[in-house]
Design an enzyme around this catalytic site. Structure first.
Site: not given
Ligand code: UD1
Length: 422
Positions: A330, A123, A308, A400, A22-23, A118
């Site tokens: 995370i 985030r 995850d 989802r 999915k991701n 979620c």
């Molecule tokens: C992706 C995955 C999700 C997984 C996560 C961590 C997809 C579609 N989703 O989410 O299933 O749980 O990686 O492995 O691929 N953060 C910030 N600022 C930002 C971006 C992120 O503070 O601009 C923080 C987030 O709040 C979170 C952490 O960084 O605490 C990890 O986020 P990130 O690695 O960006 O995860 P996603 O890409 O959203």
């Protein structure tokens, strides 16, 4: 609303096919915005998040067609592109933010709503914004939307992210592929889904090196062309199904599974007393007699233990011998499954980012409620380990991210069924 009914189970046996990730697919689909030629994704999973991305891309002017029962997604973006990703679609799924980089790269401007997703923490989007700003974009937040503009187009640059964000790495990769000159991303995320995106972008003509390491170098191109790309196996679905025989006993082969996708997870299973073997066709998981052993788990960016799989691992450890400590590094609010597991007889204390799980001999079936995607599947796994019946409601979260979960588990002997809402 549908619910899933699970009854405590004896040993499982058989094979479970693992779907495309999915991701990975959610990052690959927006790559279609980078080219006016078709992009074809094979081995795509059939999930509601993929339908949401289809809806979003269609609203931007792309055509997305699902062929062969949805496993092949044919996408094309040759007409006029709408630069506005509307709140009504984006709020359904955080991964909608992955259109920001491609829109900016192709059009020089984009207006993308801040995402939802979620309920597992704040985030924010600051890492995405800083990464795209490094490539020359000016980005401001107005009325809940990010307004991004790159006058004269994006320009290659070196940028170090404050944290290895998966989504920000993906946005940077796509944007830099069409920027002028060379870009270097330091402290890049190393997840297999990023390697898969880089592979696909290379097939589209991009020049990318270092994906899978924390420094990625991208040589920008004037244009990208069409390609056909198979979506990598879903390591989170894989890990989830590996936990089913770990919880119930027996032996199950997860078809298409690869140990390199989940090394740190497999190490923890080994420590808990579960054997994992790579075969020619997948990963064979077996639990011998006796109780699971307690293990401590800390979630980290890849190659560490995936966040995850934290909820599902907690379901396993509820009935382990001894005390396990799970540390979530995370997301700041990702133990919402713990109180539901406690309703099933688990003994768990949550303090900030730590959950201490004191193993009990048996869980007991109960009505429980899923609060997010991975939490919902952890309750199904716990139900397989419980005496009596567990009813998991709000399973739209599950749909989802898990394709035919009840069929796949029933196929290896689990007592599980979906009850359709009347
Ligand atoms: C992706 C995955 C999700 C997984 C996560 C961590 C997809 C579609 N989703 O989410 O299933 O749980 O990686 O492995 O691929 N953060 C910030 N600022 C930002 C971006 C992120 O503070 O601009 C923080 C987030 O709040 C979170 C952490 O960084 O605490 C990890 O986020 P990130 O690695 O960006 O995860 P996603 O890409 O959203």
């Amino acid at each position: 609303m549908d619910s899933i009914v699970v009854r405590g189970n004896g040993p499982l046996s058989g094979q479970i096919p693992i779907a495309g990730a999915k991701n990975a697919c959610l990052a690959l689909m927006p790559a279609t915005l980078l080219s006016d030629e078709p992009l074809t994704l094979t081995n795509a999973p059939r999930l509601s998040d993929i339908r949401t991305m289809t809806e979003l891309l269609a609203s931007l002017g792309a055509e997305v067609t699902a062929l062969q029962e949805g496993k092949v997604l044919a996408t094309s973006c040759h007409g006029e592109i709408n630069p506005v990703a509307d709140y009504e679609i984006v709020r359904k799924m955080r991964a909608s933010n992955l259109v920001l980089g491609p829109l900016l790269a192709r059009l020089g401007h984009a207006v993308v709503s801040l995402p939802g997703g979620c309920a597992i923490g704040a985030r924010p989007m600051d890492i995405h914004v800083d990464a795209l700003a490094a490539l020359g974009a000016e980005i401001e937040l107005k009325d809940g939307y990010l307004h991004a503009e790159a006058k004269g187009g994006l320009k290659g640059a070196t940028h170090e992210m404050r944290f290895a964000s998966v989504g920000a790495t993906e946005n940077f990769l796509m944007a830099a592929s069409l920027a002028k000159g060379t870009s270097v991303l330091k402290n890049a995320a190393r997840e297999p889904e990023i390697v898969d995106l880089a592979k696909c972008l290379r097939a589209m003509g991009a020049q990318i090196e270092g994906d899978g390491t924390s420094e990625i170098v991208i040589e920008g191109k004037d244009r990208l062309h069409g390609a056909t790309h198979p979506v990598v196996a879903d390591r989170i679905e894989l890990g989830t199904y590996m936990l089913a025989p770990a919880i119930c006993g027996g032996e199950v082969e997860c078809l298409g599974g690869r140990i390199d996708l989940l090394e740190s997870f497999c190490e923890k299973l080994d420590a808990a007393g579960i054997s994992v073997e790579q075969t020619h066709t997948g990963l064979k998981v077996a639990r011998k007699n006796g109780r699971i052993r307690a293990v401590d788990v800390t979630t980290e960016p890849f190659p560490g233990f995936p966040t995850d799989l934290q909820a599902q691992m907690m379901a396993l450890l509820c009935t382990a011998e001894g005390t396990s400590v799970l540390e979530e590094k995370i997301f700041e609010n990702r133990f919402m499954h713990a109180p539901e597991l406690v309703r099933m007889g688990a003994n768990i204390d949550v303090h900030g980012g730590h959950a201490t799980v004191h193993g009990v001999e048996k869980l007991k079936g109960a009505p429980v409620m899923a609060t997010d995607l991975r939490a919902s599947v952890s309750l199904i796994l716990a139900g397989l380990a419980a005496e009596g019946e567990t009813v998991v409601s709000r399973v739209y979260h599950l749909d989802r991210g898990y394709e035919r979960v009840e069929e796949k588990l029933a196929g290896v002997g689990a007592h599980i069924e979906r009850v359709k809402a009347s």
